[in-house]
Design a protein around this motif. Structure first.
Motif, PDB file in Angstrom:
ATOM      1  N   HIS A  78     118.204  49.402 -36.699  1.00 20.87           N
ATOM      2  CA  HIS A  78     116.953  50.001 -37.608  1.00 20.87           C
ATOM      3  C   HIS A  78     115.764  49.790 -36.610  1.00 20.87           C
ATOM      4  O   HIS A  78     114.773  49.096 -37.269  1.00 20.87           O
ATOM      5  N   GLU A 103     121.270  57.059 -28.901  1.00 17.43           N
ATOM      6  CA  GLU A 103     120.437  56.368 -30.778  1.00 17.43           C
ATOM      7  C   GLU A 103     120.946  57.134 -31.904  1.00 17.43           C
ATOM      8  O   GLU A 103     120.614  58.278 -31.908  1.00 17.43           O
ATOM      9  N   ASN A 104     122.072  56.465 -32.786  1.00 16.74           N
ATOM     10  CA  ASN A 104     122.951  57.499 -33.819  1.00 16.74           C
ATOM     11  C   ASN A 104     122.848  56.537 -35.263  1.00 16.74           C
ATOM     12  O   ASN A 104     122.977  55.222 -34.886  1.00 16.74           O
ATOM     13  N   ALA A 105     123.102  57.067 -36.328  1.00 15.02           N
ATOM     14  CA  ALA A 105     123.506  56.646 -37.538  1.00 15.02           C
ATOM     15  C   ALA A 105     124.990  56.413 -37.278  1.00 15.02           C
ATOM     16  O   ALA A 105     125.647  56.992 -37.465  1.00 15.02           O
ATOM     17  N   GLY A 110     123.755  51.144 -40.118  1.00 17.29           N
ATOM     18  CA  GLY A 110     122.787  52.492 -40.238  1.00 17.29           C
ATOM     19  C   GLY A 110     122.175  52.503 -39.002  1.00 17.29           C
ATOM     20  O   GLY A 110     122.620  53.502 -38.315  1.00 17.29           O
ATOM     21  N   ILE A 111     121.053  52.822 -38.538  1.00 20.36           N
ATOM     22  CA  ILE A 111     120.521  53.316 -37.102  1.00 20.36           C
ATOM     23  C   ILE A 111     121.209  52.691 -35.539  1.00 20.36           C
ATOM     24  O   ILE A 111     119.746  51.109 -35.758  1.00 20.36           O
TER      25      ILE A 111
END
Length: 631
Positions: free
Chosen positions: A617, A588-590, A570-571
């Motif tokens: 998230h 901040e990465n997926a 997820g994020i």
């Protein structure tokens, strides 16, 4: 109107005195734990002497802050500190003098000063300063946080009147910080604001150095924003002192030299986009550029969801309600706390920031890092005893470190020799202050008689009895209550009072966190939170160190020994700050399901304490302090 009148008096006084704006000098500061410098590991605990340099032109003024915690006007002299200071003072310098917190007399401690002796000890500072052509300035001690009753402790033990009396009899300036602080604490601010945003009272997870928070030191010591407020009052009082009728022309000329080096101050305006008369938010101040900047807001007091801090151009500064680790601008500035459901952010017209031609005033530190080579042994912290310390290999001792008895903790125990006045001295460090700390000493005494000892903790002296235990393999404990600790290095010393010598000393422990052998690292104890399902303790050989609360909310877990995160994907956002609140990095990465490095390979962290906030998230799943011992 009062502010305008004061400004006109200041201008009139300055215009009557010829002052060079290029004169350089040093401000020497003497005082106690409310004044002294603190290491980064104690942040945000801050003495006003640590930050007052930001109020002066650093190209002209050097700060020499030799204040130290736990000292009174008497013990500072008796330890030779005033005499040592004289060698570094030069004609034309200034000395700011603040004592009182440790002088109050209850007849229970050697540092306390009977009131009829207070004038004698304070006069020593005036005489020492004048002997070398230095201008002494009395600064009355700020009031303690007495809650809603607003008592002024220092007009009961009347340091305020005594300092004014001495200032007038010696013809030296006087700064009434006590009245300024009393009026603010009891009249201008409410009790909750004083406790939360001025004194040392921290919530769980609010600062990396205090992951459990601090609620037992909210009456005496200050956080950075509290000390900044006191500095504002000090410089205001220095400016007002120019109009004092009792000062001679020569005294005013010297004082004007100091006042002329005070930097311009700008309006520092803080507001929220919602209304609540009981809402806790940082108050407006008049601050110079380059001063430490802290923005506090308590969302619960507004009853709204906090969204972020915004500057006067409506740029987002932070989504954390506690914003710190930055410095003020060299212009008037407005900051707005934005809450959900409130009005939209609106820009505030402002001038361009001026460029500062002066650096931050140089400051010497009374709390330098230790170069001790102490043997570091990791013991297990508990909720009751958060700072366990192994008593092996003292810095000085008459005895031996042994392992020939059962059930000792750590690496062994110290066997104090069987003779009168045999001693063991350990160099310790406290990262926080407390007026009511507790001490536990674990010992064994297989002899037939009690072995009394004189135990010295910093400058607190206690005579303790160590009764016989069943044998040398059986351990018992003795305790000291209401112990005063300051966030400074100090000695722990045990001295035998009989020819039988002392007991075997296995370990000691304090009920507050952040007390440890100099040269070692503190043992972390985190009270498990409702979202935590496990904790991990790391060996002394790993790069991280301590006991960390780890959350598995939303399927996220942390392997802090290897600095990795396991996530369902997820994020993922990771923010890491150092002990002073300065951002080390934020990402901040997926991410896909599996393990992710908490610290990217290209990021090299130097030795020290850090704090990681992990969100998935947009929901915080872990807030974890950790150490990097080496990289």
């Amino acid at each position: 109107m009062k502010k305008l009148a004061a400004s006109l008096l200041f201008v009139a006084a300055m215009s009557a005195i010829s002052v060079s704006d290029t004169t350089s000098f040093t401000i020497h500061i003497v005082g106690d734990s409310t004044v002294c410098n603190y290491k980064a590991s104690a942040y945000p605990q801050t003495g006003w002497g640590q930050v007052i340099g930001s109020f002066f032109d650093g190209s002209r003024v050097k700060i020499n802050n030799v204040a130290i915690g736990g000292r009174s006007s008497k013990t500072f002299v008796q330890e030779g500190r005033l005499n040592s200071l004289k060698s570094s003072m030069q004609a034309g310098d200034f000395m700011l003098i603040q004592f009182g917190h440790n002088d109050r007399y209850f007849g229970t401690n050697a540092r306390q000063v009977p009131f009829d002796s207070l004038g004698y000890w304070l006069q020593q500072y005036v005489d020492a300063a004048k002997e070398v052509g230095v201008t002494p300035i009395f600064v009355t001690p700020m009031n303690m946080n007495m809650g809603t009753n607003g008592r002024n402790i220092f007009t009961e033990y009347n340091v305020v009147a005594k300092m004014l009396e001495l200032a007038k009899s010696n013809g030296v300036p006087y700064v009434d910080l006590n009245t300024k602080s009393y009026n603010a604490y009891s009249k201008t601010w409410n009790a909750s604001y004083v406790s939360r945003y001025q004194f040392k009272y921290f919530l769980v997870g609010e600062y990396p150095n205090y992951p459990n928070g601090v609620t037992n030191d909210g009456t005496t010591h200050f956080q950075e924003s509290g000390s900044i407020a006191h500095c504002q009052w000090i410089v205001e009082e220095l400016e007002n002192a120019l109009s004092e009728a009792y000062l001679s022309t020569d005294s005013k000329t010297q004082l004007a030299k100091l006042v002329s080096a005070i930097k311009p101050r700008y309006s520092f305006t803080v507001k929220a986009n919602v209304s609540n008369s009981n809402g806790l938010i940082t108050h407006n101040q008049e601050l110079p550029g380059g001063a430490p900047l802290t923005l506090h807001v308590s969302p619960g007091s507004f009853g709204k969801t906090f969204q972020g801090w915004y500057d006067d151009d409506c740029n987002l500064l932070s989504t954390d309600s506690n914003y710190y680790g930055q410095t003020t601008l060299y212009r008037a500035a407005t900051y707005t706390a934005i809450f959900e459901g409130g009005s939209a952010c609106s820009t505030t017209p402002h001038s361009e920031e001026t460029t500062s031609s002066s650096s931050f005033a140089e400051s010497s530190s009374s709390s330098a890092e230790s170069s001790s080579s102490a043997v570091c042994s990791k013991l297990i912290a508990t909720e009751a005893w958060k700072s366990p310390i192994d008593m092996v290999y003292p810095e000085e001792g008459v005895g031996t470190t042994d392992t020939n008895h059962l059930d000792y903790k750590g690496l062994g125990f110290y066997n104090i020799s069987n003779e009168l006045s045999s001693v063991a001295t350990f160099k310790l460090q406290s990262d926080q202050s407390a007026s009511d700390a507790k001490l536990m000493i674990r010992y064994s005494n297989g002899g037939s008689t009690s072995r009394p000892m004189k135990v010295t903790v910093d400058y607190g002296v206690f005579e303790l009895d160590f009764p016989p235990t069943a044998d040398w393999d059986t351990w018992d404990t003795v305790y000291v209550d209401s112990l005063w600790l300051d966030a400074v290095p100090f000695n722990f010393k045990m001295e035998s009072l009989t020819s039988d010598g002392g007991p075997n000393i296995d370990m000691i422990a304090f009920d507050i966190s952040g007390v440890y052998r100099e040269g070692c690292t503190p043992c972390e104890y985190l009270t498990p939170s409702s979202s935590a399902s496990e904790s991990a303790e790391f060996s002394s050989s790993s790069e991280t160190d301590g006991i960390l609360t780890v959350s598995k909310t939303m399927g996220v877990s942390l392997d802090m020994q290897n600095l990795k995160i396991s996530t369902p994907g997820g994020i993922l956002k990771v923010s890491v700050v150092d002990a002073l609140g300065h951002s080390v990095f934020s990402s901040e990465n997926a991410v896909a399901a599996g393990e992710v490095d908490l610290i990217p390979a290209e990021k090299t962290l130097s030795k020290g304490r850090y704090f990681a906030k992990v969100s998935l998230h947009g929901k915080t799943v872990a807030m974890v302090p950790f150490y990097v011992k080496s990289r």
